[in-house]
Design a protein around this motif. Structure first.
Motif, PDB file in Angstrom:
ATOM      1  N   LEU A   1     -34.723  61.766 -72.885  1.00  0.00           N
ATOM      2  CA  LEU A   1     -32.642  61.499 -72.846  1.00  0.00           C
ATOM      3  C   LEU A   1     -32.375  62.143 -72.280  1.00  0.00           C
ATOM      4  CD1 LEU A   1     -30.893  59.330 -74.915  1.00  0.00           C
ATOM      5  CD2 LEU A   1     -30.940  62.043 -76.495  1.00  0.00           C
ATOM      6  N   ASN A   2     -32.490  63.795 -72.355  1.00  0.00           N
ATOM      7  CA  ASN A   2     -32.332  64.405 -71.260  1.00  0.00           C
ATOM      8  C   ASN A   2     -32.107  63.947 -69.964  1.00  0.00           C
ATOM      9  OD1 ASN A   2     -31.439  66.164 -73.471  1.00  0.00           O
ATOM     10  ND2 ASN A   2     -33.190  67.357 -73.372  1.00  0.00           N
ATOM     11  N   PHE A   3     -33.206  63.429 -68.796  1.00  0.00           N
ATOM     12  CA  PHE A   3     -33.824  62.613 -68.108  1.00  0.00           C
ATOM     13  C   PHE A   3     -32.638  61.672 -67.933  1.00  0.00           C
ATOM     14  CE2 PHE A   3     -35.859  60.412 -65.219  1.00  0.00           C
ATOM     15  CZ  PHE A   3     -35.560  60.815 -64.019  1.00  0.00           C
ATOM     16  N   LEU A   4     -32.809  60.687 -68.804  1.00  0.00           N
ATOM     17  CA  LEU A   4     -31.790  60.013 -68.428  1.00  0.00           C
ATOM     18  C   LEU A   4     -30.987  59.506 -69.181  1.00  0.00           C
ATOM     19  CD1 LEU A   4     -34.302  57.474 -70.399  1.00  0.00           C
ATOM     20  CD2 LEU A   4     -34.119  56.793 -67.700  1.00  0.00           C
ATOM     21  N   LEU A   5     -29.844  60.016 -69.522  1.00  0.00           N
ATOM     22  CA  LEU A   5     -28.195  60.427 -69.797  1.00  0.00           C
ATOM     23  C   LEU A   5     -27.923  60.086 -68.491  1.00  0.00           C
ATOM     24  CD1 LEU A   5     -27.847  62.012 -73.794  1.00  0.00           C
ATOM     25  CD2 LEU A   5     -27.690  59.467 -72.621  1.00  0.00           C
ATOM     26  N   PRO A   6     -27.942  60.930 -67.478  1.00  0.00           N
ATOM     27  CA  PRO A   6     -26.591  60.808 -66.592  1.00  0.00           C
ATOM     28  C   PRO A   6     -26.776  60.316 -65.874  1.00  0.00           C
ATOM     29  CG  PRO A   6     -28.261  63.773 -66.530  1.00  0.00           C
ATOM     30  CD  PRO A   6     -29.279  62.357 -67.930  1.00  0.00           C
ATOM     31  N   LEU A   7     -28.220  59.182 -65.667  1.00  0.00           N
ATOM     32  CA  LEU A   7     -28.709  58.094 -64.835  1.00  0.00           C
ATOM     33  C   LEU A   7     -28.144  56.827 -65.763  1.00  0.00           C
ATOM     34  CD1 LEU A   7     -32.359  59.493 -64.218  1.00  0.00           C
ATOM     35  CD2 LEU A   7     -30.274  59.880 -62.298  1.00  0.00           C
ATOM     36  N   VAL A   8     -27.685  56.553 -66.462  1.00  0.00           N
ATOM     37  CA  VAL A   8     -27.639  55.662 -67.373  1.00  0.00           C
ATOM     38  C   VAL A   8     -26.221  55.163 -67.455  1.00  0.00           C
ATOM     39  CG1 VAL A   8     -29.262  55.380 -68.638  1.00  0.00           C
ATOM     40  CG2 VAL A   8     -27.385  56.114 -69.905  1.00  0.00           C
ATOM     41  N   PRO A   9     -25.483  54.577 -66.755  1.00  0.00           N
ATOM     42  CA  PRO A   9     -24.060  54.051 -67.637  1.00  0.00           C
ATOM     43  C   PRO A   9     -23.463  54.982 -68.983  1.00  0.00           C
ATOM     44  CG  PRO A   9     -24.663  51.540 -67.255  1.00  0.00           C
ATOM     45  CD  PRO A   9     -25.794  52.744 -67.082  1.00  0.00           C
ATOM     46  N   SER A  10     -22.228  55.333 -69.423  1.00  0.00           N
ATOM     47  CA  SER A  10     -22.171  55.249 -70.600  1.00  0.00           C
ATOM     48  C   SER A  10     -21.822  54.615 -71.609  1.00  0.00           C
ATOM     49  CB  SER A  10     -20.915  56.104 -70.173  1.00  0.00           C
ATOM     50  OG  SER A  10     -19.226  55.372 -70.010  1.00  0.00           O
ATOM     51  N   SER A  11     -21.585  53.091 -71.215  1.00  0.00           N
ATOM     52  CA  SER A  11     -21.132  51.819 -71.591  1.00  0.00           C
ATOM     53  C   SER A  11     -23.200  51.887 -72.769  1.00  0.00           C
ATOM     54  CB  SER A  11     -21.175  50.685 -71.255  1.00  0.00           C
ATOM     55  OG  SER A  11     -21.972  50.520 -70.315  1.00  0.00           O
ATOM     56  N   LEU A  12     -24.051  52.288 -72.354  1.00  0.00           N
ATOM     57  CA  LEU A  12     -25.731  51.904 -72.580  1.00  0.00           C
ATOM     58  C   LEU A  12     -25.402  52.655 -73.988  1.00  0.00           C
ATOM     59  CD1 LEU A  12     -27.648  49.843 -71.014  1.00  0.00           C
ATOM     60  CD2 LEU A  12     -28.907  52.197 -70.981  1.00  0.00           C
ATOM     61  N   LEU A  13     -24.600  53.324 -74.155  1.00  0.00           N
ATOM     62  CA  LEU A  13     -25.001  54.319 -75.624  1.00  0.00           C
ATOM     63  C   LEU A  13     -24.895  53.444 -76.019  1.00  0.00           C
ATOM     64  CD1 LEU A  13     -24.894  56.413 -73.036  1.00  0.00           C
ATOM     65  CD2 LEU A  13     -24.484  57.861 -74.927  1.00  0.00           C
ATOM     66  N   ALA A  14     -23.663  52.073 -76.354  1.00  0.00           N
ATOM     67  CA  ALA A  14     -23.309  51.710 -76.977  1.00  0.00           C
ATOM     68  C   ALA A  14     -23.984  49.872 -77.201  1.00  0.00           C
ATOM     69  CB  ALA A  14     -21.690  51.225 -77.159  1.00  0.00           C
ATOM     70  N   ALA A  15     -24.611  50.479 -76.444  1.00  0.00           N
ATOM     71  CA  ALA A  15     -25.098  48.660 -75.860  1.00  0.00           C
ATOM     72  C   ALA A  15     -26.206  48.238 -77.361  1.00  0.00           C
ATOM     73  CB  ALA A  15     -26.306  48.965 -75.352  1.00  0.00           C
ATOM     74  N   ARG A  16     -25.827  46.768 -78.146  1.00  0.00           N
ATOM     75  CA  ARG A  16     -26.496  46.501 -78.912  1.00  0.00           C
ATOM     76  C   ARG A  16     -28.058  45.964 -78.534  1.00  0.00           C
ATOM     77  NH1 ARG A  16     -22.123  45.563 -83.318  1.00  0.00           N
ATOM     78  NH2 ARG A  16     -20.060  46.964 -82.391  1.00  0.00           N
ATOM     79  N   ASN A  17     -29.139  45.827 -79.545  1.00  0.00           N
ATOM     80  CA  ASN A  17     -30.237  45.505 -78.959  1.00  0.00           C
ATOM     81  C   ASN A  17     -29.836  43.313 -80.147  1.00  0.00           C
ATOM     82  OD1 ASN A  17     -30.298  45.697 -81.468  1.00  0.00           O
ATOM     83  ND2 ASN A  17     -32.284  47.131 -81.593  1.00  0.00           N
ATOM     84  N   ASN A  18     -31.335  42.206 -80.248  1.00  0.00           N
ATOM     85  CA  ASN A  18     -30.330  41.713 -80.983  1.00  0.00           C
ATOM     86  C   ASN A  18     -30.560  41.609 -82.324  1.00  0.00           C
ATOM     87  OD1 ASN A  18     -31.856  40.590 -78.561  1.00  0.00           O
ATOM     88  ND2 ASN A  18     -33.566  39.785 -79.208  1.00  0.00           N
ATOM     89  N   ALA A  19     -31.384  42.576 -82.627  1.00  0.00           N
ATOM     90  CA  ALA A  19     -30.615  43.321 -84.694  1.00  0.00           C
ATOM     91  C   ALA A  19     -28.251  43.730 -84.431  1.00  0.00           C
ATOM     92  CB  ALA A  19     -31.676  43.596 -85.160  1.00  0.00           C
ATOM     93  N   GLY A  20     -28.989  43.501 -83.336  1.00  0.00           N
ATOM     94  CA  GLY A  20     -27.398  44.436 -83.466  1.00  0.00           C
ATOM     95  C   GLY A  20     -27.070  46.088 -83.342  1.00  0.00           C
ATOM     96  N   SER A  21     -27.954  46.754 -83.045  1.00  0.00           N
ATOM     97  CA  SER A  21     -28.729  48.146 -83.254  1.00  0.00           C
ATOM     98  C   SER A  21     -28.097  48.490 -82.329  1.00  0.00           C
ATOM     99  CB  SER A  21     -29.789  48.864 -83.710  1.00  0.00           C
ATOM    100  OG  SER A  21     -30.008  48.177 -85.364  1.00  0.00           O
TER     101      SER A  21
END
Length: 201
Positions: free
Chosen positions: A62-82
């Protein structure tokens, strides 16, 4: 030198690497393809790389990925809305939950208010799973009307002379209800989702 374009097989491998928290493999993916795919890659259930690391408690990944992903991905939902935070809550990963909520430039505590298809927020998932430590932390940091929270706590404590424990219910703007127990010692403090009224026990 331009970066190669990942195949569907490469993307599947990336998701597996995130699922198992294999930072070296994720790094190799970035070296070969860059990090753009992190924003869009999903499995068949709509889960992102953040769902994979959060659900499995991989803080290093997670520490590696967070600086590389758009901040909007933190709120991205899967097919179940989670969201990834729902998955961290469901699987009782407090360090992961804290990193997702506290990530600079991300949605912050607003993540705690997002409801999935079953109508549960991450707090609701924590409560449903019986994860009191996480539920307590969510209540401490979430967006609540601080005046209402303070008044409710003060009122209960003032009328509780001689009572060892007091339970106070707090409702947020989304209608989520949390019950916080104030006790005479550390082990008496807990937080649970509740129904209708404050109780003294």
């Amino acid at each position: 030198m331009s970066l190669a374009t990942p195949t569907s097989e490469d993307l599947e491998e990336l998701l597996l690497s995130a699922r198992y928290g294999d930072v070296d493999d994720i790094q190799q993916f970035v070296d070969k393809f860059g990090s753009d795919a992190f924003a869009t890659v999903r499995d068949d259930s709509g889960n992102t790389v953040l769902h994979m690391v959060a659900g499995n408690g991989h803080t290093d990944a997670l520490n590696f990925l967070l600086p590389l992903v758009p901040s909007s991905l933190l709120a991205a939902r899967n097919n179940a809305g989670s969201t990834a935070l729902h998955w961290a809550a469901l699987n009782a990963h407090l360090d992961v939950a804290k990193k997702l909520v506290r990530f600079p430039g991300g949605p912050g505590v607003d993540l705690i208010d997002i409801k999935n298809a079953t109508g549960r927020s991450p707090l609701g998932e924590a409560e449903n799973a019986g994860w009191e430590e996480g539920a307590r932390w969510f209540v401490q940091v979430m967006n609540l009307d601080e005046n209402a929270k303070s008044e409710a706590v003060d009122e209960e404590l003032q009328s509780a002379e001689g009572v060892d424990r007091v339970e106070v219910e707090i409702q947020d703007a989304e209608g989520q209800v949390a019950k916080t127990v104030f006790g005479t010692n550390e082990t008496d403090s807990k937080s649970v989702c509740a129904g209708a009224r404050a109780e003294k026990t």
